[in-house]
Design a protein around this motif. Structure first.
Motif: not given
Length: 600
Positions: A415-417, A422-433, A489-491, A503-512
């Motif tokens: 779950a931590l991985a 997901a946090r890494f995907a928020a900082e990238t774009s295109d195919e890598l995201r 709880l883990a996420v 810093g916070p990012h709204p993409s983690t809400l989608a993971l929840l």
């Protein structure tokens, strides 16, 4: 004092060049008689005062019966050995064809990209940045998985006839077990060398190092890791009875060390992905211990250390890992013949049962067989039974999860991985995201599968829930409550940690929001039942038979359905509409779990 009578001479018609094949008892009796004759002759000579005048008799030495027995078995098994050799050659041929079809085109593309410089860019820089952490984690996980597998199938594995018939006889263990160990070490070393060489060859596309340097460094990394894994497995196999007892401290320490190493490597990789991150954590990690030294040449060849420092680092890695391999290899050669016969017989039977379960594609049964070797310690903290009726099934699932602490740890780590991906995907774009988002969902499905232990047990044994006052369809819904709570709880903890550090990012809400959907997919996969036979038969096509692909899709169809239907939500991940889409997807997967549980 009188002399002992001399043995009568042989019969005149006896052939002096023909000797009978002495058995083990005859050999021991001959050795004892020879020792007695020599002692009596020495005593007689001492009493008469002529110690140096010993008779010209040459006492017959003890005959080792192991050589005769093994030679006789080699003659009897000549036909079976030829069949085994043909099977081995066929497996090698299949691996070569598979490599030529799937690996060679990608390796050729890597060589072309290295020649043109097309693969260099932000992605290559990030790959090289996380390479030290990734190499150390892969090496450590290979050693840990080898140690865990040695509890039920060590490298010194005998066939069932050998374990049942040869072991009780007075045969020298070294002549029986060391050839098996050499064969296992050869397979592990050659397989690791091949995979490491391909990894090093593909790595040349992201660096300016010549291909022969990266390929040689990868070959050394893979070969030494495979041989070290074999040595560790020998050490565990000899101490299998102590390591698998209830509450064994050794495995607890190993798991804790692996978790700490994985967490440290993840933090180092995250620091390296950030622009302007420090380099000393990665340097400290690759010098941390024997689990990291084999990767030093590969890290140096990838350009992490410039100039003459790279060559000195590679040479130091070769010397340190080679010395560690020599030390552990010597211990393995000493420990292998001392493996208890009880362990060899147990592992021979266990390996046969696991192989039979895999041939019938009963993956759950094979997992239960391998985990059943470890004797579970009683749960020290036992929560009180709930008063509310609807909490009875989650309480039983919590007890089952507490009795298997490895599953709880695995669920938290996966779950931590997934949160980090997901946090890494928020900082990238295109195919890598897209790739990072799919990886986050797949990791979260894996975490849900580790946490849904109650659904897995009820799916494997329908009689386990026969005394409960609910139908199986409603039980499937109740089994989803505990995994949702654990993964939520883990996420949330991982999201809070990343919010503090980056810093916070709204993409983690989608993971929840994806936690219930992944849990529903895991519950639906737990009630898959027995695989139909027609899937194994498959259909013949131009690319081969589809039986293996059918089996893979049948076992992984619940996570694949989740990934397929989560694709429309990818453009809306920061948007609230993505939450509604995941809610609808959760309802559909839970309905599928209800249908499959009712059919069980």
């Amino acid at each position: 004092m009188t002399d002992r009578p001399v043995a009568p001479p042989p019969a005149p018609d006896a052939d002096p060049h023909v000797t009978a094949d002495p058995g083990p008892h005859t050999a021991r009796a001959t050795a004892s008689a020879s020792a007695t004759d020599t002692a009596d002759t020495t005593a007689t000579a001492t009493a008469t005062g002529s110690v140096g005048a010993l008779p010209d008799t040459d006492p017959r030495p003890a005959v080792d019966s192991s050589e005769f027995a093994l030679a006789y078995l080699r003659v009897l098994r000549r036909g079976q050995r030829r069949q085994d050799a043909r099977s081995t050659l066929y497996v090698v041929y299949c691996l070569a064809v598979f490599t030529a079809i799937w690996a060679v085109p990608y390796l050729a593309a890597a060589a072309t990209a290295a020649h043109n410089g097309a693969a260099r860019g932000p992605f290559a820089e990030r790959t090289l940045a996380v390479l030290p952490s990734l190499a150390v984690v892969v090496t450590a996980l290979v050693l840990l998985s080898g140690a865990r597998s040695a509890c039920w199938r060590g490298p010194v594995l005998l066939s069932r006839p050998d374990a049942a018939w040869l072991l009780p006889h007075p045969i020298v263990r070294a002549r029986l077990l060391l050839p098996v160990l050499r064969r296992a070490a050869l397979i592990a070393g050659s397989g690791g060398a091949a995979l490491g060489a391909m990894t090093g060859f593909a790595l040349q596309a992201a660096t300016a190092t010549p291909w022969w340097a990266t390929t040689s460094a990868g070959l050394w990394w893979g070969a030494v890791t495979g041989l070290l894994c074999t040595a560790v497995r020998v050490w565990v196999q000899r101490r299998q009875q102590r390591l698998t007892r209830a509450g064994a401290r050794e495995f607890t320490l190993w798991r804790a060390g692996a978790v700490l190493l994985a967490a440290a490597a993840g933090l180092v990789a995250w620091a390296q992905l950030a622009p302007g991150g420090p380099d000393w954590p990665a340097t400290l990690l690759v010098w941390s211990g024997p689990w990291a030294w084999p990767a030093l040449p590969l890290v140096a060849a990838a350009g992490q250390f410039g100039g003459a420092v790279a060559w000195w680092t590679a040479a130091a890695g070769v010397l340190l890992s080679g010395a560690t391999l020599a030390l552990l290899g010597g211990w393995a050669l000493r420990d292998a013949p001392r493996t208890p016969a009880r362990v060899l017989r147990l592992q021979s039977r266990q390996a046969h049962q696991v192989t039979a379960a895999l041939y019938s594609f009963d993956l759950g049964g094979a997992r239960r067989l391998t985990s059943g070797v470890h004797r579970r310690a009683p749960v020290r903290w036992r929560p009180a039974p709930p008063r509310a009726r609807w909490l009875l099934v989650p309480w039983r699932d919590l007890l089952a999860l507490l009795r298997a602490p490895g599953r709880m740890t695995g669920a938290l780590l996966w779950a931590l991985a997934a949160t980090a991906s997901a946090r890494f995907a928020a900082e990238t774009s295109d195919e890598l995201r897209v790739l990072a988002t799919a990886s986050a969902l797949a990791l979260l499905c894996r975490a849900a599968g580790r946490a849904a232990v109650g659904a897995e047990l009820d799916g494997a044994d329908p009689a386990r829930c026969g005394q409960l006052p609910w139908p199986r369809s409603r039980l499937a819904l109740r089994h989803a409550l505990l995994p949702i709570a654990v993964l939520g709880l883990a996420v949330a903890a991982g999201t809070a940690l990343l919010a503090v550090t980056t810093g916070p990012h709204p993409s983690t809400l989608a993971l929840l929001a994806a936690v219930p959907a992944c849990t529903a997919a895991a519950v639906a996969g737990a009630y898959r039942g027995q695989m139909p036979t027609h899937l194994l038969i498959g259909t013949d096509t131009a690319m081969g038979n589809t039986g293996a692909l059918n089996v893979l899709l049948w076992h992984c169809r619940a996570p694949l359905v989740l990934l397929l239907f989560a694709t429309p939500a990818h453009p809306l991940l920061p948007h609230p509409y993505a939450l509604l889409w995941f809610g609808a997807l959760t309802a559909g997967l839970l309905w599928w779990a209800l249908v499959r549980a009712r059919r069980r």
